[in-house]
Design a protein around this motif. Structure first.
Motif, PDB file in Angstrom:
ATOM      1  N   ILE A 289       0.849  -1.190   0.000  1.00 52.61           N
ATOM      2  CA  ILE A 289       0.000   0.000   0.000  1.00 52.61           C
ATOM      3  C   ILE A 289       0.889   1.247   0.000  1.00 52.61           C
ATOM      4  O   ILE A 289       1.705   1.436   0.899  1.00 52.61           O
ATOM      5  CB  ILE A 289      -0.942   0.018   1.225  1.00 52.61           C
ATOM      6  N   ALA A 290       0.735   2.077  -1.013  1.00 51.51           N
ATOM      7  CA  ALA A 290       1.573   3.276  -1.136  1.00 51.51           C
ATOM      8  C   ALA A 290       1.037   4.431  -0.302  1.00 51.51           C
ATOM      9  O   ALA A 290       1.812   5.192   0.293  1.00 51.51           O
ATOM     10  CB  ALA A 290       1.677   3.700  -2.595  1.00 51.51           C
ATOM     11  N   ALA A 291      -0.283   4.586  -0.261  1.00 53.27           N
ATOM     12  CA  ALA A 291      -0.880   5.720   0.463  1.00 53.27           C
ATOM     13  C   ALA A 291      -2.375   5.487   0.607  1.00 53.27           C
ATOM     14  O   ALA A 291      -2.980   4.747  -0.180  1.00 53.27           O
ATOM     15  CB  ALA A 291      -0.624   7.035  -0.276  1.00 53.27           C
ATOM     16  N   ILE A 292      -2.955   6.121   1.617  1.00 52.03           N
ATOM     17  CA  ILE A 292      -4.402   6.092   1.828  1.00 52.03           C
ATOM     18  C   ILE A 292      -4.881   7.534   1.965  1.00 52.03           C
ATOM     19  O   ILE A 292      -4.362   8.292   2.796  1.00 52.03           O
ATOM     20  CB  ILE A 292      -4.791   5.289   3.084  1.00 52.03           C
ATOM     21  N   PHE A 293      -5.840   7.925   1.142  1.00 52.26           N
ATOM     22  CA  PHE A 293      -6.405   9.267   1.156  1.00 52.26           C
ATOM     23  C   PHE A 293      -7.873   9.195   1.570  1.00 52.26           C
ATOM     24  O   PHE A 293      -8.578   8.253   1.189  1.00 52.26           O
ATOM     25  CB  PHE A 293      -6.338   9.905  -0.232  1.00 52.26           C
ATOM     26  N   PRO A 294      -8.368  10.177   2.313  1.00 51.90           N
ATOM     27  CA  PRO A 294      -9.814  10.217   2.579  1.00 51.90           C
ATOM     28  C   PRO A 294     -10.572  10.512   1.290  1.00 51.90           C
ATOM     29  O   PRO A 294     -10.043  11.169   0.374  1.00 51.90           O
ATOM     30  CB  PRO A 294      -9.962  11.349   3.593  1.00 51.90           C
ATOM     31  N   LEU A 295     -11.800  10.033   1.209  1.00 54.80           N
ATOM     32  CA  LEU A 295     -12.623  10.266   0.027  1.00 54.80           C
ATOM     33  C   LEU A 295     -12.734  11.756  -0.291  1.00 54.80           C
ATOM     34  O   LEU A 295     -12.761  12.145  -1.465  1.00 54.80           O
ATOM     35  CB  LEU A 295     -14.018   9.659   0.236  1.00 54.80           C
ATOM     36  N   ALA A 296     -12.769  12.581   0.741  1.00 54.03           N
ATOM     37  CA  ALA A 296     -12.877  14.034   0.529  1.00 54.03           C
ATOM     38  C   ALA A 296     -11.673  14.584  -0.236  1.00 54.03           C
ATOM     39  O   ALA A 296     -11.751  15.661  -0.828  1.00 54.03           O
ATOM     40  CB  ALA A 296     -13.024  14.746   1.870  1.00 54.03           C
ATOM     41  N   ASP A 297     -10.562  13.829  -0.235  1.00 55.83           N
ATOM     42  CA  ASP A 297      -9.350  14.268  -0.943  1.00 55.83           C
ATOM     43  C   ASP A 297      -9.111  13.430  -2.196  1.00 55.83           C
ATOM     44  O   ASP A 297      -7.970  13.180  -2.584  1.00 55.83           O
ATOM     45  CB  ASP A 297      -8.129  14.163  -0.013  1.00 55.83           C
ATOM     46  N   ILE A 298     -10.178  13.005  -2.860  1.00 58.66           N
ATOM     47  CA  ILE A 298     -10.046  12.153  -4.032  1.00 58.66           C
ATOM     48  C   ILE A 298      -9.214  12.811  -5.126  1.00 58.66           C
ATOM     49  O   ILE A 298      -8.437  12.150  -5.828  1.00 58.66           O
ATOM     50  CB  ILE A 298     -11.440  11.747  -4.579  1.00 58.66           C
ATOM     51  N   SER A 299      -9.328  14.116  -5.278  1.00 58.91           N
ATOM     52  CA  SER A 299      -8.550  14.808  -6.304  1.00 58.91           C
ATOM     53  C   SER A 299      -7.055  14.678  -6.032  1.00 58.91           C
ATOM     54  O   SER A 299      -6.269  14.394  -6.941  1.00 58.91           O
ATOM     55  CB  SER A 299      -8.946  16.290  -6.368  1.00 58.91           C
ATOM     56  N   VAL A 314      -2.821   2.783  -4.182  1.00 56.97           N
ATOM     57  CA  VAL A 314      -3.379   3.940  -3.493  1.00 56.97           C
ATOM     58  C   VAL A 314      -4.833   3.605  -3.147  1.00 56.97           C
ATOM     59  O   VAL A 314      -5.608   3.184  -4.014  1.00 56.97           O
ATOM     60  CB  VAL A 314      -3.312   5.209  -4.357  1.00 56.97           C
ATOM     61  N   LEU A 315      -5.177   3.790  -1.869  1.00 55.62           N
ATOM     62  CA  LEU A 315      -6.515   3.484  -1.397  1.00 55.62           C
ATOM     63  C   LEU A 315      -7.255   4.753  -1.003  1.00 55.62           C
ATOM     64  O   LEU A 315      -6.647   5.776  -0.655  1.00 55.62           O
ATOM     65  CB  LEU A 315      -6.463   2.550  -0.182  1.00 55.62           C
ATOM     66  N   ILE A 316      -8.591   4.661  -1.035  1.00 50.68           N
ATOM     67  CA  ILE A 316      -9.462   5.743  -0.615  1.00 50.68           C
ATOM     68  C   ILE A 316     -10.204   5.283   0.630  1.00 50.68           C
ATOM     69  O   ILE A 316     -10.829   4.217   0.625  1.00 50.68           O
ATOM     70  CB  ILE A 316     -10.483   6.106  -1.711  1.00 50.68           C
ATOM     71  N   HIS A 317     -10.126   6.082   1.693  1.00 50.03           N
ATOM     72  CA  HIS A 317     -10.865   5.785   2.914  1.00 50.03           C
ATOM     73  C   HIS A 317     -12.244   6.409   2.782  1.00 50.03           C
ATOM     74  O   HIS A 317     -12.390   7.631   2.721  1.00 50.03           O
ATOM     75  CB  HIS A 317     -10.125   6.338   4.134  1.00 50.03           C
ATOM     76  N   CYS A 318     -13.256   5.561   2.701  1.00 51.59           N
ATOM     77  CA  CYS A 318     -14.608   6.042   2.403  1.00 51.59           C
ATOM     78  C   CYS A 318     -15.451   6.311   3.639  1.00 51.59           C
ATOM     79  O   CYS A 318     -16.513   6.923   3.543  1.00 51.59           O
ATOM     80  CB  CYS A 318     -15.343   5.030   1.520  1.00 51.59           C
ATOM     81  N   GLY A 319     -15.027   5.826   4.789  1.00 48.49           N
ATOM     82  CA  GLY A 319     -15.845   5.941   5.992  1.00 48.49           C
ATOM     83  C   GLY A 319     -15.936   7.353   6.545  1.00 48.49           C
ATOM     84  O   GLY A 319     -15.217   8.249   6.139  1.00 48.49           O
TER      85      GLY A 319
END
Length: 319
Positions: A289-299, A314-319
């Protein structure tokens, strides 16, 4: 009182993902008969997502749509599932067909669950369903330093095949396990790389995710009657039309995970997922896993993918 709106990513026009993906708050989806509401936890950003957003498949992608083919979420009873069979992972709540939600073992982390489908299933199905080579057969895997390339190397070894790792640069070769023969193919017309493969006995199969002119060049290393599987076009170029004229003797095929899962039964998909989960547990199909970003920071997450080209997911944290 009306339910709180949920956050989701949405695409209203095709193009570069970082420029086309928007965020919006919307009413929670209404759960239709036969469907379940999946509270998404983590979702992956895959090349297949970016290609779809670019407009490469306009006939099967209707605007607007919510991207994301891979992710993990929970049902109302708290159980974790993989909601497969459709896009829509890049949102807080995904409405999914209950028959397409697959349970997860308790030991599997959310991060590995969120990356347990697209790459591991593609790699494992190509080796066990599409190829079915005898032990000792020799297979070339290009882009071997990519996430799926590294999986293919380990999986090929697990099935008794001799895997040859192919990369474009010496720096990439230095990151690979020296247990595998390594060939550097510096460009699409690198005949030296082909000669190296021929001199060492040729190859029985090629797993190609690059396409373009390089596919035609690489096919020259195949033994008569060998197999060539195309499963990606990282070059952005189609395989040349004269490919088949040069090697009419080989067994050529495209592999698309989407086609396989929509032709398979639920029991077949579940069985292959169980095999993949076991491979993840042994470290054969685990994902960095290289990085995890919150969904609000999808851009920011999409810019990171396209500019940094990370070796891990790269993952998106959707919760």
């Amino acid at each position: 009182m009306s339910p709180a709106p949920v956050l989701r990513a949405i695409v209203r026009q095709f193009g570069i993902a970082a420029q086309c993906v928007e965020l919006e708050h919307a009413a929670p989806p209404i759960t239709e008969p036969g469907n379940v509401a999946v509270q998404m936890k983590l979702a992956a950003i895959n090349p297949s997502d970016l290609i779809t957003i670019s407009g490469a498949y306009p006939t099967r992608t209707r605007l607007p749509f919510i991207p994301g083919f891979e992710g993990v979420g929970t049902l109302a009873d708290g159980s974790r599932v993989l909601p497969l069979g459709s896009a829509g992972a890049w949102q807080q709540i995904k409405q999914s067909d209950a028959d397409w939600c697959f349970p997860l073992p308790a030991w599997l982390s959310d991060e590995q669950a969120a990356t347990s489908y697209v790459n591991p299933m593609t790699a494992w199905l190509m080796l066990t369903e599409a190829l079915r080579l005898p032990a000792g057969a020799r297979v070339v895997i290009n882009a071997a330093n990519s996430a799926i390339g590294l999986m293919l190397l380990k999986m090929a070894q697990q099935t008794g095949l001799e895997a040859v790792a192919m990369v474009r640069r010496q720096s990439a070769a230095e990151t690979l396990d020296t247990a595998y023969p390594i060939v550097i193919m510096r460009d699409a017309d690198d005949q030296q790389a082909v000669q190296q493969l021929r001199t060492s006995g040729g190859v029985d199969a090629v797993l190609d995710c690059i396409g373009g002119q390089g596919a035609l060049t690489l096919a020259q290393a195949l033994k008569p009657g060998g197999a060539f599987i195309s499963y990606g076009l990282l070059s952005g170029e189609a395989i040349p039309a004269d490919f088949w004229r040069h090697r009419p003797d080989i067994a050529f095929s495209y592999f698309h995970l989407r086609l396989w899962v929509h032709q398979a039964s639920r029991a077949q998909i579940a069985s292959k997922l169980d095999e993949v989960f076991a491979l993840i547990r042994r470290g054969v199909a685990s994902t960095a896993i290289a990085a995890i970003f919150p969904l609000a920071d999808i851009s920011e997450a999409l810019h990171f993918c396209q500019q940094q080209r990370p070796s891990g997911k790269v993952l998106i944290h959707c919760g």
